[in-house]
Design a protein around this motif. Sequence first.
Motif, PDB file in Angstrom:
ATOM      1  N   TYR A  69      -4.268   0.798  -1.421  1.00 13.52           N
ATOM      2  CA  TYR A  69      -3.159   1.571  -0.824  1.00 13.52           C
ATOM      3  C   TYR A  69      -1.835   0.835  -0.999  1.00 13.52           C
ATOM      4  O   TYR A  69      -0.805   1.449  -1.295  1.00 13.52           O
ATOM      5  N   ASP A  70      -1.869  -0.479  -0.845  1.00 10.40           N
ATOM      6  CA  ASP A  70      -0.667  -1.300  -1.040  1.00 10.40           C
ATOM      7  C   ASP A  70      -0.142  -1.169  -2.466  1.00 10.40           C
ATOM      8  O   ASP A  70       1.062  -1.032  -2.694  1.00 10.40           O
ATOM      9  N   ARG A  71      -1.033  -1.180  -3.450  1.00 11.52           N
ATOM     10  CA  ARG A  71      -0.632  -1.018  -4.864  1.00 11.52           C
ATOM     11  C   ARG A  71      -0.076   0.385  -5.114  1.00 11.52           C
ATOM     12  O   ARG A  71       0.849   0.574  -5.906  1.00 11.52           O
ATOM     13  N   PHE A  72      -0.654   1.394  -4.417  1.00 15.03           N
ATOM     14  CA  PHE A  72      -0.161   2.768  -4.529  1.00 15.03           C
ATOM     15  C   PHE A  72       1.294   2.858  -4.060  1.00 15.03           C
ATOM     16  O   PHE A  72       2.148   3.432  -4.742  1.00 15.03           O
ATOM     17  N   ALA A 118      -8.307   7.698  -4.621  1.00 16.55           N
ATOM     18  CA  ALA A 118      -7.089   8.489  -4.383  1.00 16.55           C
ATOM     19  C   ALA A 118      -5.845   7.672  -4.708  1.00 16.55           C
ATOM     20  O   ALA A 118      -4.903   8.176  -5.336  1.00 16.55           O
ATOM     21  N   SER A 119      -5.834   6.404  -4.319  1.00 17.21           N
ATOM     22  CA  SER A 119      -4.677   5.538  -4.592  1.00 17.21           C
ATOM     23  C   SER A 119      -4.440   5.402  -6.086  1.00 17.21           C
ATOM     24  O   SER A 119      -3.305   5.534  -6.571  1.00 17.21           O
ATOM     25  N   TYR A 120      -5.513   5.192  -6.832  1.00 22.28           N
ATOM     26  CA  TYR A 120      -5.355   4.966  -8.268  1.00 22.28           C
ATOM     27  C   TYR A 120      -5.126   6.255  -9.057  1.00 22.28           C
ATOM     28  O   TYR A 120      -4.563   6.220 -10.149  1.00 22.28           O
ATOM     29  N   VAL A 121      -5.533   7.388  -8.514  1.00 21.46           N
ATOM     30  CA  VAL A 121      -5.189   8.666  -9.151  1.00 21.46           C
ATOM     31  C   VAL A 121      -3.677   8.855  -9.110  1.00 21.46           C
ATOM     32  O   VAL A 121      -3.044   9.199 -10.129  1.00 21.46           O
TER      33      VAL A 121
END
Length: 312
Positions: free
Chosen positions: A118-121, A214-217
Amino acid sequence: MENASSVTTFILLGFSEYPHLHGPLFLLFFITYIVTLIGNLGIIVVRRINPKLHTPMYFFLSHLSFLDICYSSVFTPKLLEILIVEDRTISFKGCMTQFFFICAFVITEMFMLAVMAYDRFVAVCNPLLYTVAMSPKLCALLIAGTYMWGVFCSLTITYSLLQLSYCGPNIINHFGCEYSAILSLSCSDPTFSQVICLIISIFNETCSLLIILASYVFIVVTIIRMPSKGGLQKALSTCSSHLTAISIFHGIILLLYCVPNSKNSWLVVKVATVLFTVMIPMLNPLIYSLRNKDVKGTVSRLISLKRHSQAT
């Protein structure tokens, strides 16, 4: 939390079927454990020293390193002990305590990796609002939530194991108190414990993977829309280390889930558990430090300062 158990100690078989490998395995696991401690402690220290690393990403990474030290230290010392001494016993309370801590740390790390996704998103998709969106208060709440959830799940599963009776045999075909190994020794109906463990395992694995997916999508969609190659390379580099760590962590978890419950599969379970509890904690600092310029730069400066002080 008392049960009707007559067993007070368990005997850990470890790798007793391969006595000629005990010496090399002890040396391998000992070196790996030392590297794990040095690598993960190094990341925690480097993050504290370098002001550039006082960001949410490195805040989460330092907690990931702490968890790696913890769950490696729960299993590895006992593994090293049973490789060199003849007494391979562990008390009933000691066994349940070991299981509680390893379960708590693993579940916490599972969601720590999801929080890092989530942080990377946020970092890739909303870079201008990153410091505002990932405020210190939110970061602290996310960290506290992962630890509390890990402890709650572990308490629940451990409680279900303590409700079972253990009246012999007391031989654990493993080098530690792993769930399936403990369950195989029960002489009462394990259905309740199995259902509890199955529900918690499916929920945790599904939720953590969904958050990561979801974050990486969203990250991939954002990267595709980036017009400049510089932004694309920066976005890929900031996510590659985390993706590598996630792939190894969840890959071995899924391998353990997929191993059939048979006598012939115990060796696979042991090897997979070794990879999970001994090798992964060593690999994480290597994955993040070798691909990170800030971490490598800080380490290089520390080495240079140490050499300079020795020279003077």
